[in-house]
Design a protein around this motif. Structure first.
Motif, short mmCIF file in Angstrom:
data_model
loop_
_atom_site.label_atom_id
_atom_site.label_comp_id
_atom_site.label_asym_id
_atom_site.label_seq_id
_atom_site.Cartn_x
_atom_site.Cartn_y
_atom_site.Cartn_z
N LEU A 159 2.34 11.25 49.81
CA LEU A 159 1.04 11.72 49.31
C LEU A 159 0.17 10.55 48.84
O LEU A 159 -1.05 10.60 48.99
CB LEU A 159 1.24 12.75 48.18
CG LEU A 159 1.92 14.06 48.60
CD1 LEU A 159 2.02 15.02 47.42
CD2 LEU A 159 1.22 14.72 49.77
N GLN A 160 0.80 9.51 48.31
CA GLN A 160 0.02 8.31 47.95
C GLN A 160 -0.64 7.75 49.21
O GLN A 160 -1.84 7.45 49.21
CB GLN A 160 0.96 7.26 47.31
CG GLN A 160 0.28 5.94 46.95
CD GLN A 160 0.48 4.87 48.01
OE1 GLN A 160 1.59 4.66 48.49
NE2 GLN A 160 -0.59 4.19 48.40
N VAL B 165 -3.41 16.79 53.83
CA VAL B 165 -1.97 16.52 53.98
C VAL B 165 -1.55 16.84 55.41
O VAL B 165 -2.24 17.59 56.10
CB VAL B 165 -1.14 17.37 52.98
CG1 VAL B 165 -1.41 16.94 51.55
CG2 VAL B 165 -1.41 18.85 53.16
N TYR C 29 -1.35 9.32 52.07
CA TYR C 29 -2.40 10.20 52.58
C TYR C 29 -3.65 10.19 51.70
O TYR C 29 -4.77 10.24 52.20
CB TYR C 29 -1.86 11.62 52.77
CG TYR C 29 -1.17 11.78 54.10
CD1 TYR C 29 0.14 11.35 54.28
CD2 TYR C 29 -1.84 12.31 55.21
CE1 TYR C 29 0.77 11.44 55.51
CE2 TYR C 29 -1.21 12.41 56.45
CZ TYR C 29 0.09 11.98 56.59
OH TYR C 29 0.70 12.06 57.81
N ALA C 30 -3.46 10.12 50.37
CA ALA C 30 -4.60 10.09 49.47
C ALA C 30 -5.39 8.79 49.66
O ALA C 30 -6.63 8.81 49.71
CB ALA C 30 -4.13 10.22 48.02
N ILE D 210 -0.13 22.06 49.98
CA ILE D 210 -0.24 21.02 48.95
C ILE D 210 -1.66 20.47 48.96
O ILE D 210 -2.24 20.24 50.02
CB ILE D 210 0.78 19.88 49.21
CG1 ILE D 210 2.21 20.41 49.01
CG2 ILE D 210 0.52 18.68 48.30
CD1 ILE D 210 3.29 19.38 49.21
N ILE E 179 -4.23 17.32 47.58
CA ILE E 179 -4.22 15.97 47.00
C ILE E 179 -5.65 15.48 46.79
O ILE E 179 -6.59 15.96 47.42
CB ILE E 179 -3.47 14.94 47.89
CG1 ILE E 179 -4.02 14.91 49.32
CG2 ILE E 179 -1.98 15.21 47.88
CD1 ILE E 179 -3.49 13.76 50.16
N LEU F 54 8.11 12.50 48.80
CA LEU F 54 6.83 13.20 48.86
C LEU F 54 5.76 12.42 48.11
O LEU F 54 4.63 12.28 48.60
CB LEU F 54 6.98 14.60 48.25
CG LEU F 54 5.71 15.45 48.26
CD1 LEU F 54 5.38 15.89 49.69
CD2 LEU F 54 5.84 16.68 47.36
N ASP F 55 6.11 11.87 46.93
CA ASP F 55 5.14 11.05 46.17
C ASP F 55 4.62 9.90 47.03
O ASP F 55 3.41 9.65 47.08
CB ASP F 55 5.80 10.48 44.91
CG ASP F 55 6.04 11.53 43.84
OD1 ASP F 55 5.42 12.61 43.91
OD2 ASP F 55 6.86 11.27 42.94
N GLN G 255 -1.83 15.56 42.62
CA GLN G 255 -1.10 16.45 43.53
C GLN G 255 -1.10 17.87 42.98
O GLN G 255 -0.91 18.05 41.78
CB GLN G 255 0.38 16.02 43.65
CG GLN G 255 0.62 14.56 43.94
CD GLN G 255 2.12 14.23 43.92
OE1 GLN G 255 2.95 15.04 43.54
NE2 GLN G 255 2.43 13.01 44.33
#
Ligand SMILES: *[C@@H]1O[C@H](CO)[C@@H](O)[C@H](O)[C@H]1NC(C)=O
Ligand SMILES: *[C@@H]1O[C@H](CO)[C@@H](O)[C@H](O)[C@H]1NC(C)=O
Ligand SMILES: *[C@@H]1O[C@H](CO)[C@@H](O)[C@H](O)[C@H]1NC(C)=O
Ligand SMILES: *[C@@H]1O[C@H](CO)[C@@H](O)[C@H](O)[C@H]1NC(C)=O
Ligand SMILES: *[C@@H]1O[C@H](CO)[C@@H](O)[C@H](O)[C@H]1NC(C)=O
Length: 314
Positions: A39-40, A63, A42-43, A70, A72, A35-36, A113
């Motif tokens: 999300l990195q 996301v 996507y961010a 979630i 971000i 997930l990290d 996050q």
């Protein structure tokens, strides 16, 4: 044969399935790492999509649908500015000056996050209930905005810690005390006392939560920024699956054991038969007699002589 479910057998089943059960816990940290990384990505994508993204301004990202709930954000900083000035407020994080980034990079991006109602899915904490969503603060090198699977940088706030002001914290049940929990990148939890009410502090990057022990009366779900009513429910569902999994697995093991026992018995019986046959061949063998081309066992000549009943007179 009566294959009764003996306590011993049950213990054997438990013995075989316990390692599998503890694996479930390990898997969740594995998915937290995945997930990290996601999300990195996507961010960074959200940041890159901007026309001229500014340094020092936080930008919220979106996301994928399967992670709805979630939140971000991405904040780009020069590491020199981070060290000399800090960040007054980045979402719930207040970053004082004096924070050192290792290894050295010229610019970094803090990916923020907010795990919302998925907090206890990715960071399950048996025996505790979250009072607010789990938050993450992870720094990455900002030199390539297309990069994926970046390693996290390390931050050290040794002068003055970073404070985290949790928003929309549920009221703490009477008699219990809110605790802060910090998860390192391996998902290992470390508890500490809250600085005050809803404020926790950290010297490092990672994931952060505010919890109470859950044997105390259940707190009302946090009316948080991110819609997040039922973090615990998902945990409950996964618990149900664990139980169903173990029961099914246990039954399968029982069936397997039954087959093994049956097979062993059959094997023993066959062994015995073979031994008897051997004994018969070596010892008092049946006399063979020829019937056509094949040999067949023939009875001994001696027989009880027939007695004519008439002769047997009293
Ligand atoms: C969610 O969707 C993204 C993109 O479609 C995918 O890469 C990711 O593996 C999915 N994650 C989960 C937890 O299903
Ligand atoms: C979390 O909240 C979002 C938005 O309300 C919802 O779409 C999603 O299904 C929820 N997820 C879980 C696991 O409850
Ligand atoms: C940035 O990362 C992408 C994806 O890993 C890679 O294809 C690209 O070559 C990198 N660009 C630079 C300038 O390193
Ligand atoms: C942070 O920096 C201080 C001072 O330089 C040092 O003593 C400490 O070991 C560092 N902590 C970590 C976790 O790197
Ligand atoms: C957890 O925190 C305490 C107090 O800060 C510290 O002494 C301990 O080393 C930490 N444990 C881990 C595994 O980081």
């Amino acid at each position: 044969m009566g294959l009764g479910i003996s306590p011993g057998l049950l213990m054997l089943v438990a013995f075989f399935w316990l390692p599998w059960l503890s694996d479930v816990g390990a898997q969740s940290t594995g998915s937290a790492r995945a997930l990290d990384a996601l999300l990195q990505d996507y961010a960074y994508q959200a940041f890159k999509a901007l026309n001229k993204p500014k340094t020092g301004i936080p930008y919220d990202g979106a996301v994928p649908l399967n992670l709805t709930g979630i939140g971000i954000s991405a904040l780009r900083l020069r590491s020199g500015s981070l060290r000399s000035r800090g960040v007054t407020m980045y979402k719930e994080f207040e970053i004082p000056k004096g924070v050192v980034v290792t290894p050295y990079v010229e610019r970094l991006i803090f990916v923020y996050q907010n795990l919302g109602n998925l907090s206890s899915v990715y960071y399950p904490l048996p025996g505790y209930a979250y009072l607010a969503p789990v938050l993450g603060l992870l720094p990455y090198d900002a030199s390539n905005l297309s990069a994926t699977n970046l390693p996290e940088l390390h931050i050290n706030a040794s002068d003055k810690p970073i404070s985290i002001k949790f928003q929309g914290v549920s009221s703490v049940p009477a008699g219990s005390v809110a605790k802060c929990v910090w998860f390192d990148l391996d998902g290992f939890p470390n508890f500490s006392n809250a600085v005050s009410g809803n404020i926790c502090s950290t010297a490092q990057q990672g994931h952060f939560g505010i919890v109470v022990e859950s044997n105390a009366p259940a707190p009302s779900p946090p009316p948080s920024v991110v819609p997040s009513p039922s973090g615990g429910e998902k945990g409950g569902t996964s618990k149900v699956w664990i139980i169903v999994g173990s029961v099914v697995g246990g039954l399968a093991l029982l069936v397997l054991l039954a087959f093994l026992v049956l097979w062993l018995r059959k094997y023993k019986r066959r062994k015995k038969m073979q031994q008897m046959e051997k004994a018969a061949e070596v010892g008092e063998a049946l006399r063979m007699t020829s019937v056509g081309n094949t040999k067949a066992p023939a009875a001994m000549v001696t027989r009880t002589q027939p007695i004519i009943e008439n002769e047997y007179m009293p």
